[in-house]
Design an enzyme around this catalytic site. Structure first.
Site, PDB file in Angstrom:
ATOM      1  CB  SER A 241      -0.969   0.005   1.181  1.00 26.31           C
ATOM      2  OG  SER A 241      -0.293  -0.207   2.395  1.00 26.31           O
ATOM      3  CG  HIS A 271      -0.997  -5.155   1.964  1.00 22.35           C
ATOM      4  ND1 HIS A 271      -0.332  -5.051   3.156  1.00 22.35           N
ATOM      5  CD2 HIS A 271      -0.927  -3.909   1.402  1.00 22.35           C
ATOM      6  CE1 HIS A 271       0.118  -3.813   3.307  1.00 22.35           C
ATOM      7  NE2 HIS A 271      -0.238  -3.096   2.267  1.00 22.35           N
ATOM      8  CG  HIS A 318       5.703  -9.412   7.449  1.00 21.25           C
ATOM      9  ND1 HIS A 318       6.674  -8.619   6.882  1.00 21.25           N
ATOM     10  CD2 HIS A 318       4.616  -8.624   7.651  1.00 21.25           C
ATOM     11  CE1 HIS A 318       6.188  -7.384   6.779  1.00 21.25           C
ATOM     12  NE2 HIS A 318       4.959  -7.357   7.225  1.00 21.25           N
ATOM     13  NE  ARG A 327       2.589  -4.212  12.080  1.00 21.77           N
ATOM     14  CZ  ARG A 327       2.348  -4.290  10.779  1.00 21.77           C
ATOM     15  NH1 ARG A 327       1.867  -3.238  10.128  1.00 21.77           N
ATOM     16  NH2 ARG A 327       2.595  -5.404  10.113  1.00 21.77           N
ATOM     17  CG  ASP A 373      -3.536  -7.928   8.844  1.00 24.58           C
ATOM     18  OD1 ASP A 373      -4.024  -6.839   9.201  1.00 24.58           O
ATOM     19  OD2 ASP A 373      -2.746  -8.029   7.892  1.00 24.58           O
TER      20      ASP A 373
END
Ligand code: HAX
Length: 434
Positions: A241, A271, A318, A327, A373
């Site tokens: 992105s 993504h 990843h 995260r 995510d």
């Protein structure tokens, strides 16, 4: 000139001078060599872009202007009564490289309230789109529809000097970030609440106001939003992105065109859409196993069945990271504090124990650990935000902070049109022979 713009102007002028001098003296030094496997392999690791706002280390994870997520949780200003950082503070840090004071952050929050007006035709466009269109497609369309508001495009048409690009880029960045929560919340209320819209509450900060417009008034949910919108903001420049925004922006397309493109990229399941895929995966597992408290053994069998079906385990793996994503850890800390008894959250934690050894066993997955995510959907669901096709929009609102701060820098440093070289398979064969 406003206080943040003034700071950015001074900083950018100094860095512009430094980089021009540096390039004059060292421009021919090799920053990298590229192997054929990188040419074929999605350009992994090829150093080819300047991105000042954050940097990703494979083991340690993301640092924003040198600060890790645990440090940001300590250092960035928070709202009274909350201990999570305000994303306004992160934007300030990414743009000018300084941790802002509470007063500065409140000024920025106020600025975004003042710039949040959305054109009527954007609402009309959204109303005209049928509800089966994915929220990310609606988000992207809405962003493009606001392009007529671009200060950059309008000044460019009037013959703006290239030395003023940074100024117009700053205005667009601030305006776009200000408008996004309103647009995103409108889509949510239209799709899932019969288009019953909620007016903004100008007494609230950027994140809490977004939560309010979505229809969530819980203090804990506001706190979650501040954390969520902070940690998803930036992940250096090479992710799909951010890179899309950078590439489109390099043609001098406006922030609106560039950011919409970035959102189309974020909408891919490898993504940002992975956050929706994770929750879908968990719900399918609950459904198939007939319990929301499955054993690790049951989970392992479901994971194996997914892999046997030729599918990926969403939320794991990843392209850069080689450790659990900080995260993910930040969200886990939040959940341990507030949601210890949630069964769906417990499934996320069990997956964390079960999935990595299975992926390691495949012998090809470079990073078997959870990414950002893997956790978010379970937390959002717990608070009642259950419509998982919307999750990537939340991610997109946050991602604006990093890519817009970076776009300001690209304009200030006079970054050129991006144009790497492609080669044909015939070239590859001849190259090998030679
Ligand atoms: N499940 C199953 N297989 C996986 C896997 C996973 N979670 N992650 C990687 N693999 C496979 C790859 O598909 C690839 O298989 P083939 O050789 O058969 O094609 C092999 O392992 C090597 O891949 P890799 O080098 O480890 O990973 P890549 O850099 O190519 O891809 C991805 C990174 C994130 C795309 C990948 O790990 C993946 O598909 N993960 C699941 C989707 C996901 O969670 N995406 C979100 C990533 C974070 C993000 O951007 N968030 O927005």
């Amino acid at each position: 000139m406003d206080i943040l713009k003034e700071k950015f102007k001074l900083k950018a002028a100094q860095v512009y001078k430094e980089t021009r001098a540096l390039l004059k003296e060292h421009g021919d030094k090799k920053a990298d060599e590229v192997a054929l496997k990188q040419v074929f392999g999605g350009m992994r690791g090829v150093k080819s872009m300047i991105w000042e706002t954050s940097n990703l280390d494979p083991v340690e994870g993301i640092r924003f202007r040198g600060y890790s997520i645990p440090q940001l949780r300590e250092l960035l200003p928070s709202m009274d009564g909350d201990d999570e950082p305000m994303p306004e503070g992160l934007f300030w840090l990414m743009l000018v490289g300084e941790i802002p004071s509470k007063e500065e952050v409140m000024w920025l929050s106020e600025q975004w309230k003042q710039r949040a007006r959305i054109p009527q035709h954007t609402y009309d466009l959204l109303d005209a789109l049928p509800n089966h269109i994915h929220p990310m497609a609606q988000f992207s369309a809405a962003i493009v529809s606001m392009e007529c508001e671009s200060v950059f495009s309008s000044r460019y048409a009037q013959g703006m000097s290239k030395y003023d690009y940074w100024d117009a880029a700053y205005e667009d960045a601030m305006n776009l970030i200000a408008k996004l929560p309103g647009v995103a919340a409108y889509i949510y209320r239209k799709l899932y609440h019969n288009n019953e819209q909620i007016a903004p509450d100008t007494s609230l900060d950027w994140s809490a106001n977004y939560a309010h417009q979505l229809g969530f008034e819980d203090e804990q949910f506001r706190s979650l939003m501040r954390l969520y919108l902070t940690i998803h903001a930036d992940h250096e420049g090479g992710n799909a992105s951010a890179h899309t925004v950078h590439l489109i922006g390099s043609t001098l397309s406006s922030a609106y065109f560039s950011f919409a493109g970035g959102m189309n990229s974020l909408a891919g399941p490898l993504h940002g859409l992975a956050n929706q895929e994770v929750l879908k995966f968990i719900l399918e597992m609950i459904d198939e196993l007939g319990t929301d408290d499955p054993s690790k053994d049951q989970i392992a069998k479901f994971v194996q069945k997914t892999l046997d079906g030729g599918k990926v385990i969403p939320g794991y793996g990843h392209a850069v990271l080689r450790q659990p994503d900080p995260r993910f850890t930040a969200q886990r800390i939040f959940a341990e504090k507030h949601l210890q008894h949630s069964n769906i959250v417990k499934i996320v934690w069990k997956l964390f124990e079960v999935v990595p050894p299975i992926l390691q066993g495949l012998g090809k997955v470079k990073n078997p650990w959870p990414n950002v995510d893997a956790h978010s959907g379970a937390i959002l669901t717990h608070y009642g935000l259950t419509q998982y096709t919307y999750y990537t929009v939340l991610f997109g609102v946050s991602r604006a902070l990093g890519v817009m701060a970076s776009m300001c820098w690209s304009r200030a440093l006079g970054m050129p049109l991006e144009r790497p070289k492609s080669v044909t398979l015939q070239w590859v064969k001849e190259f090998i022979e030679s």
